[in-house]
Design a protein around this motif. Structure first.
Motif, short mmCIF file in Angstrom:
data_model
loop_
_atom_site.label_atom_id
_atom_site.label_comp_id
_atom_site.label_asym_id
_atom_site.label_seq_id
_atom_site.Cartn_x
_atom_site.Cartn_y
_atom_site.Cartn_z
N LYS A 83 25.10 25.14 -12.17
CA LYS A 83 24.74 23.51 -11.52
C LYS A 83 23.78 22.95 -11.66
O LYS A 83 22.85 23.03 -11.49
CB LYS A 83 24.75 24.19 -10.30
N PHE A 84 23.70 21.32 -12.26
CA PHE A 84 23.30 20.17 -12.23
C PHE A 84 23.64 19.58 -11.05
O PHE A 84 24.29 18.98 -9.98
CB PHE A 84 23.83 19.32 -13.76
N LYS A 85 21.64 18.62 -10.75
CA LYS A 85 20.87 17.50 -9.46
C LYS A 85 20.99 16.67 -10.58
O LYS A 85 19.97 17.33 -11.19
CB LYS A 85 21.37 18.08 -9.14
N GLN A 86 20.96 15.60 -10.46
CA GLN A 86 20.24 14.88 -10.69
C GLN A 86 19.47 13.78 -9.76
O GLN A 86 20.25 12.50 -9.09
CB GLN A 86 20.64 13.92 -12.19
N ASN A 87 18.23 13.17 -9.84
CA ASN A 87 17.63 12.21 -9.03
C ASN A 87 17.17 11.34 -9.89
O ASN A 87 15.98 11.25 -9.90
CB ASN A 87 17.42 12.92 -7.35
N THR A 88 17.39 9.90 -9.37
CA THR A 88 16.62 8.74 -9.44
C THR A 88 16.69 8.00 -8.93
O THR A 88 15.76 6.38 -8.86
CB THR A 88 16.53 8.22 -10.97
N CYS A 89 16.58 8.22 -7.27
CA CYS A 89 16.76 7.71 -5.99
C CYS A 89 15.43 7.24 -5.90
O CYS A 89 15.01 6.19 -4.98
CB CYS A 89 17.41 7.99 -4.84
N SER A 90 14.27 8.50 -5.92
CA SER A 90 13.14 7.64 -4.96
C SER A 90 12.00 7.14 -6.01
O SER A 90 12.71 6.65 -7.34
CB SER A 90 11.91 8.70 -4.80
N GLU A 91 11.59 6.18 -6.09
CA GLU A 91 10.09 5.64 -6.54
C GLU A 91 9.32 6.38 -7.54
O GLU A 91 9.08 6.33 -8.33
CB GLU A 91 9.28 4.63 -5.99
N SER A 92 9.70 8.14 -7.53
CA SER A 92 8.90 8.28 -7.95
C SER A 92 9.54 8.84 -9.65
O SER A 92 8.09 9.48 -10.30
CB SER A 92 8.53 10.28 -7.68
N GLY A 93 10.13 8.52 -9.91
CA GLY A 93 11.10 8.41 -11.86
C GLY A 93 12.07 10.17 -11.01
O GLY A 93 13.09 9.78 -10.21
N LEU A 94 12.76 10.76 -12.32
CA LEU A 94 13.68 11.72 -12.32
C LEU A 94 13.08 13.09 -11.40
O LEU A 94 11.98 13.40 -12.47
CB LEU A 94 13.74 12.14 -13.55
N GLU A 95 13.52 13.38 -11.23
CA GLU A 95 14.15 14.65 -10.75
C GLU A 95 15.16 15.66 -11.69
O GLU A 95 16.56 14.66 -10.89
CB GLU A 95 14.29 14.85 -9.21
N ILE A 96 15.24 16.54 -12.10
CA ILE A 96 16.85 17.47 -12.12
C ILE A 96 16.06 18.90 -11.25
O ILE A 96 15.62 19.27 -11.30
CB ILE A 96 16.85 17.34 -13.47
N ARG A 97 17.29 19.39 -10.93
CA ARG A 97 17.52 20.84 -10.70
C ARG A 97 18.74 21.11 -11.18
O ARG A 97 19.92 21.06 -11.05
CB ARG A 97 17.83 20.82 -9.43
N ILE A 98 18.55 22.46 -12.35
CA ILE A 98 19.52 23.05 -12.55
C ILE A 98 19.44 24.32 -12.86
O ILE A 98 18.91 25.62 -12.56
CB ILE A 98 19.90 22.78 -14.12
N ASP A 99 20.89 24.99 -11.83
CA ASP A 99 21.02 26.31 -11.77
C ASP A 99 21.33 26.72 -13.16
O ASP A 99 22.45 26.47 -13.07
CB ASP A 99 21.40 27.04 -10.52
N PHE A 100 21.07 28.45 -13.39
CA PHE A 100 21.87 29.26 -14.52
C PHE A 100 22.16 30.76 -13.17
O PHE A 100 21.39 31.05 -13.64
CB PHE A 100 21.04 29.34 -15.40
N LEU A 101 23.40 31.30 -14.19
CA LEU A 101 23.13 32.08 -13.31
C LEU A 101 24.21 32.94 -14.51
O LEU A 101 25.04 32.86 -15.50
CB LEU A 101 24.88 31.75 -12.49
N ASP A 102 23.43 34.07 -14.48
CA ASP A 102 22.91 35.33 -16.15
C ASP A 102 22.83 34.46 -17.09
O ASP A 102 23.08 35.01 -18.23
CB ASP A 102 24.91 35.68 -16.26
#
Length: 159
Positions: A83-102
């Motif tokens: 599961k992948f999420k990418q966020n560049t909406c804020s002024e702070s820059g790039l944020e990515i969150r990836i959940d890996f199962l197993d």
């Protein structure tokens, strides 16, 4: 009694071999790595090319009053339940969150090293945090065990 022991042994071996097996991430080719080294979309492009998408981009958010390239947030599920999420909406820059199962932590560390390794960052002792040496601008990367089977990779890059 002998039959029950055999059933128990069979069940134990089956669970041991197949129930808790950890997946491996594919190795990208050298051309792909060279073209995508420290690129904002490198991991997304990697998953899209080497794993394959299941859901397509969803839960999209856009920059306000934007005319071109306005997508700033999305979620996507890839094969193997990544599961992948990418966020560049804020002024702070790039944020990515990836959940890996197993997947193992070592697989995630290998992935971080492929795409984010620089002379300006370093791993902590447990290899759960990869941060700039000078605590300055750059990418801050954390590997977090969320559940027994899920590991989360968070990446925050900015100035």
């Amino acid at each position: 009694m002998l039959r029950i022991n055999r059933i128990f042994i069979f069940f134990f071996l089956t669970v041991s071999l197949y129930g808790f097996s950890q997946k491996k991430l594919p190795n990208p080719d050298l051309v792909f790595l060279k073209e995508n080294k420290i690129n904002d979309n490198a991991l997304y492009d990697y998953f899209k090319k080497y794993i394959g998408t299941v859901s397509g981009k969803r839960n999209k958010k856009y920059y306000f009053n934007c005319k071109d390239n306005c997508l700033c947030f999305w979620e996507e599920t890839f094969k193997n339940n990544i599961k992948f999420k990418q966020n560049t909406c804020s002024e702070s820059g790039l944020e990515i969150r990836i959940d890996f199962l197993d997947y193992s932590k070592d697989e995630i560390v290998k992935l971080v090293n492929l795409f984010y390794k620089t002379e300006f960052n370093q791993w902590n002792k447990n290899r759960t945090s990869y941060t700039p040496i000078e605590n300055d601008a750059g990418c801050y990367i954390d590997i977090i065990k969320v559940t027994k089977r899920t590991i989360r990779l968070t990446i925050s890059c900015g100035c």
